[in-house]
Structures are given as structure tokens and as C-alpha cells.
Design a protein around this motif. Structure first.
Motif, short mmCIF file in Angstrom:
data_model
loop_
_atom_site.label_atom_id
_atom_site.label_comp_id
_atom_site.label_asym_id
_atom_site.label_seq_id
_atom_site.Cartn_x
_atom_site.Cartn_y
_atom_site.Cartn_z
N ASN A 34 119.96 24.49 -19.87
CA ASN A 34 119.10 23.72 -18.96
C ASN A 34 117.74 23.44 -19.59
OD1 ASN A 34 118.10 22.62 -16.41
ND2 ASN A 34 116.96 24.54 -16.24
N LYS A 35 117.35 22.16 -19.58
CA LYS A 35 116.03 21.78 -20.08
C LYS A 35 115.07 21.63 -18.90
CE LYS A 35 117.51 19.44 -24.31
NZ LYS A 35 117.52 18.15 -25.06
N ALA A 36 114.19 22.63 -18.73
CA ALA A 36 113.22 22.58 -17.64
C ALA A 36 112.19 21.50 -17.88
CB ALA A 36 112.54 23.94 -17.48
N ALA A 62 109.68 16.86 -7.28
CA ALA A 62 110.42 17.81 -6.45
C ALA A 62 110.43 19.19 -7.08
CB ALA A 62 111.85 17.31 -6.25
N SER A 63 110.77 20.20 -6.29
CA SER A 63 110.92 21.55 -6.83
C SER A 63 111.98 21.53 -7.93
CB SER A 63 111.36 22.52 -5.73
OG SER A 63 110.35 22.62 -4.75
N GLY A 64 111.68 22.19 -9.04
CA GLY A 64 112.61 22.20 -10.17
C GLY A 64 112.44 21.03 -11.12
N ALA A 65 111.41 20.20 -10.90
CA ALA A 65 111.20 19.03 -11.76
C ALA A 65 110.61 19.40 -13.12
CB ALA A 65 110.29 18.03 -11.06
N GLY A 66 110.07 20.62 -13.25
CA GLY A 66 109.49 21.06 -14.52
C GLY A 66 107.98 21.15 -14.51
N GLY A 109 112.73 17.32 -15.38
CA GLY A 109 112.11 17.70 -16.64
C GLY A 109 111.47 16.59 -17.42
N ARG A 110 111.66 15.35 -16.99
CA ARG A 110 111.12 14.20 -17.72
C ARG A 110 109.98 13.53 -16.94
NH1 ARG A 110 113.72 11.66 -21.91
NH2 ARG A 110 115.58 12.71 -22.71
N VAL A 111 109.09 12.89 -17.66
CA VAL A 111 108.03 12.10 -17.04
C VAL A 111 108.61 10.73 -16.68
CG1 VAL A 111 105.83 10.92 -17.40
CG2 VAL A 111 106.13 13.28 -18.20
N VAL A 112 108.61 10.42 -15.38
CA VAL A 112 109.15 9.14 -14.91
C VAL A 112 108.06 8.22 -14.37
CG1 VAL A 112 111.46 10.07 -14.46
CG2 VAL A 112 109.72 10.14 -12.65
N PHE A 113 106.83 8.74 -14.27
CA PHE A 113 105.69 7.93 -13.84
C PHE A 113 104.43 8.48 -14.46
CE2 PHE A 113 102.05 7.36 -10.96
CZ PHE A 113 102.00 5.97 -10.91
#
Length: 271
Positions: free
Chosen positions: A14-16, A35-39, A221-225
Motif C-alpha cells: 500500500n502506497k500511503a 478523505a480519511s486515508g488519503a495520505g 495518496g496522490r495530489v489531485v488538486f
């Protein structure tokens, strides 16, 4: 000033945090949402070096932070203060002593063991508490304070470190709307008046828009904005949170005004 390049943190398969790259060229107040768990928390913990990255680099003012070890790492953690959701105070210790713990990274082991603090540090701790409006509670045990007051003590401890960056991991998640506003006002003042960079993990869009100069949205885990508060539209928020058209910002708001609207509507109906 601060550059994060291809930063990844994996826990097994899992990549946090997954290949995150960000650049901040000046001190600003930054909100990280998702959201929770987004990193979000893992990202902040890597910046503070509480977590070690799997790959990638963190550079601050030309120095590679991700490579620091030993004393250099501890000095960086003094420059990069951390504020936690659950305050992380010593409950039975008085407030001013909790604030003085912000100097532990630059004190000797013997001085720490015997709780010896220079008078100048004690006066500075009280001044910081006064600045945050809680100097009257300096002699009380931390456990005797309300949640909002305890979080302000935690902020005072962070400021006591005289850091260049303040990281706040969901600092208002456990607070009521009034105390949430007070804590966010204090964090904004630390940026405005002291010129410190503040990076805060937040759950609410209205808070990010009101207090932050720049907002980072994370998903899986990724930057989407990565944009300004004005660019954080409801449509963008749905994408960040992976929500459908039923997504309502009001349900996540910390604004007293927003939370009071249903009550106002009911009163109008009865009238």
C-alpha cells in the motif's frame, strides 16, 4: 523554499503517499484536504521526519531534509514544529511547563531530567500564552483545560520552538465550531505576524477557503488538486473526495453560521 520531489511512502504493497511533488517558494498558509486515508497525515509526518520516505526527496532552503540523521534530524524537528489532533500534552503537568517542552530539542539531558529552565524561557512561554489568550491558565494542569484551550497550549509549545514551519495534523477535528475558529485564527496569526509557513491538514472546505492561501487536495495518496481557495469549487471537491452529486459541503462545515442555518429555517417555518 520547500520542495517535495517524487515523495512516496509505502507500507507493504500500500502506497500511503504516491509520487507527490510540490513546491512552495515563500512562507504561506497551506491547507491539505482529502478523505480519511488519503495520505495527508503521512505526508506531514514525512516532512517532520517522524516517518521515513520510501523514495523521493524533501528540500528546504537548499538543504535535503530527507537525508538528515542524528542531531541534524533533531534540529530540523525543532525548525519544523508539529501540532497534533489529540494535543499530545502531559496531562498532569502545568500549562507553562508543557509549553517549555518546546525547548527540549536544544536543552541538555540533565536540564531536561531536572526540569530546569532559564528565566528567559519561562518569561517567553508566558508571553506566548498571553498572545494566545490563555496566560491566566499558565499554572493549571493541562488536563484541567478544555479541548480548545489544550490545543492552544499545543500551539504555544510549537511557537516556543521558534520554528520556520508549523505542521498541524487535523488541529480542529475534535473541537466544537467556536473553538475550531479560535484555533484557526491563532494559526493564521502565526503565519501573518511571524512570517512562518503553516501547513494544516483539514477536513472542511469552508475552513480551507477562509484561512488558506493555497489548497492541496489528496486522494489515494496522490495530489489531485493544487490551487487557490477560489478554485476549490464544489465540483473539484467532489473529485477530491470521490463523491457523487449528493455531496454537501454543509455537512462538513465548521462554521457556526452554517451549522445554525437548519435551526433558523425551522424557526422561520414555525413563524
Amino acid at each position: 523554499m520547500l520542495t517535495i520531489q517524487n515523495l512516496t511512502k509505502a507500507f507493504g504493497a500500500n502506497k500511503a503517499v504516491d509520487n507527490v511533488s510540490l513546491h512552495f517558494d515563500r512562507p504561506m498558509m497551506i491547507g491539505v484536504i482529502g478523505a480519511s486515508g488519503a495520505g495527508k497525515s503521512t505526508l506531514l509526518r514525512m516532512l517532520n521526519r517522524l516517518e521515513t520516505e520510501t523514495s523521493g526527496t524533501i528540500t528546504f532552503e537548499g538543504r535535503e531534509i530527507s537525508a538528515l540523521k542524528g542531531g541534524d534530524k533533531r534540529r530540523w524537528q525543532a525548525d519544523c514544529a508539529m501540532i497534533f489532533q489529540q494535543f499530545n500534552l502531559v496531562p498532569r503537568m502545568d500549562v507553562v511547563s508543557n509549553v517549555l517542552h518546546g525547548t527540549l530539542n536544544r536543552r541538555s539531558t540533565i536540564a531536561t531530567m531536572f526540569n530546569l529552565y532559564p528565566q528567559a524561557d519561562i518569561h517567553r512561554a508566558i508571553d506566548i500564552l498571553d498572545r494566545l489568550g490563555i496566560a491566566a491558565h499558565a499554572a493549571k494542569r493541562a488536563e484541567a483545560l478544555s479541548g480548545g484551550q489544550q490545543q492552544r497550549v499545543a500551539i504555544a509549545r510549537a511557537v516556543m520552538q521558534n520554528p520556520k514551519i508549523v505542521l498541524a495534523d487535523e488541529p480542529i477535528a475534535s473541537l466544537d465550531p467556536m473553538n475550531a475558529q479560535i484555533v484557526m485564527d491563532d494559526l493564521r496569526r502565526i503565519h501573518d505576524e511571524d512570517g512562518r509557513m503553516v501547513i494544516a491538514n483539514l477536513h472542511t472546505l469552508d475552513t480551507a477557503r477562509r484561512y488558506c492561501d493555497r489548497v492541496i487536495g489528496m486522494r489515494a495518496g496522490r495530489v489531485v488538486f493544487d490551487g487557490t481557495p477560489a478554485q476549490l469549487t464544489t465540483g473539484v471537491a467532489r473529485d477530491i473526495y470521490g463523491a457523487d452529486a449528493s455531496f454537501s459541503e454543509a455537512a462538513t462545515s465548521t462554521s457556526i453560521d452554517t451549522l445554525d442555518r437548519p435551526t433558523q429555517a425551522k424557526r422561520a417555518e414555525r413563524a
